[in-house]
Design a protein around this motif. Sequence first.
Motif, short mmCIF file in Angstrom:
data_model
loop_
_atom_site.label_atom_id
_atom_site.label_comp_id
_atom_site.label_asym_id
_atom_site.label_seq_id
_atom_site.Cartn_x
_atom_site.Cartn_y
_atom_site.Cartn_z
N ALA A 75 0.81 -1.22 0.00
CA ALA A 75 0.00 0.00 0.00
C ALA A 75 0.85 1.27 0.00
O ALA A 75 0.40 2.31 -0.48
N ASP A 76 2.08 1.19 0.51
CA ASP A 76 2.94 2.38 0.53
C ASP A 76 3.62 2.63 -0.82
O ASP A 76 4.54 3.42 -0.91
N ARG A 77 3.16 1.93 -1.85
CA ARG A 77 3.66 2.06 -3.22
C ARG A 77 5.09 1.55 -3.37
O ARG A 77 5.83 1.99 -4.24
N THR A 78 5.46 0.59 -2.51
CA THR A 78 6.74 -0.10 -2.62
C THR A 78 6.44 -1.53 -3.04
O THR A 78 5.54 -2.17 -2.50
N ALA A 79 7.19 -2.03 -3.99
CA ALA A 79 7.11 -3.43 -4.38
C ALA A 79 8.25 -4.15 -3.70
O ALA A 79 9.37 -3.62 -3.62
N GLU A 80 7.98 -5.34 -3.19
CA GLU A 80 9.02 -6.10 -2.50
C GLU A 80 9.17 -7.48 -3.11
O GLU A 80 8.19 -8.23 -3.24
N VAL A 81 10.40 -7.81 -3.50
CA VAL A 81 10.69 -9.16 -3.95
C VAL A 81 10.72 -10.03 -2.70
O VAL A 81 11.61 -9.90 -1.86
N LEU A 82 9.71 -10.88 -2.55
CA LEU A 82 9.63 -11.75 -1.38
C LEU A 82 10.52 -12.97 -1.52
O LEU A 82 11.14 -13.41 -0.55
N GLN A 83 10.54 -13.52 -2.72
CA GLN A 83 11.37 -14.70 -2.99
C GLN A 83 11.82 -14.66 -4.44
O GLN A 83 11.04 -14.30 -5.32
N VAL A 84 13.05 -15.05 -4.67
CA VAL A 84 13.54 -15.28 -6.02
C VAL A 84 14.49 -16.46 -5.94
O VAL A 84 15.35 -16.53 -5.05
N TYR A 85 14.30 -17.42 -6.85
CA TYR A 85 15.12 -18.63 -6.82
C TYR A 85 15.20 -19.22 -8.22
O TYR A 85 14.19 -19.30 -8.92
N VAL A 86 16.39 -19.65 -8.59
CA VAL A 86 16.62 -20.37 -9.84
C VAL A 86 17.46 -21.59 -9.49
O VAL A 86 18.42 -21.49 -8.70
N LEU A 87 17.08 -22.74 -10.04
CA LEU A 87 17.84 -23.96 -9.79
C LEU A 87 19.32 -23.75 -10.12
O LEU A 87 19.64 -23.08 -11.11
N PRO A 88 20.22 -24.31 -9.32
CA PRO A 88 21.65 -24.11 -9.57
C PRO A 88 22.07 -24.45 -11.00
O PRO A 88 22.87 -23.72 -11.60
N GLU A 89 21.52 -25.51 -11.56
CA GLU A 89 21.93 -25.91 -12.92
C GLU A 89 21.36 -24.99 -14.01
O GLU A 89 21.80 -25.06 -15.16
#
Length: 146
Positions: A75-89
């Motif tokens: 609501a404060d007009r901030t976007a937050e990356v909560l999770q980001v993940y890519v397989l190691p391979e």
Amino acid sequence: MDQAVRALTEDDAAAVATLEAQARAELQHQRGGPVHLAERPAVGEWRAVASSSDAVWVATIDDVVVGFLQLALRADRTAEVLQVYVLPEARELGFGDWLLEAAIEQARTSGCVALEGTALPGDRATKNLYERAGITARRITVWKAL
């Protein structure tokens, strides 16, 4: 090899739940990981997220999910990356950058004025991902168990 980043669908739910479990297992062994995990419970049920208004993207190779990013629009007009993940391979193929680009575009079109995310101490890959996108530290939080 067909590589893509697209919005999460209900069909992706099981794959993303598996990736989330792998991401959390990796974080468990990083400095700051146990506290971070305690503060952010696992989503687990991604079918509900796929049918909600949450912004989630998946990275695929030949329609196999190899990564994901979850974004919260606050609501404060901030976007937050909560999770980001890519397989190691699947790392070093640009998926993290593409996922983050999708998140930044969603934040902009949703009227957000800022984007933030978290990288644990020593997690150079995540720090590098954010830095490539021009996202820099605005605060460093320190912690000690008593």
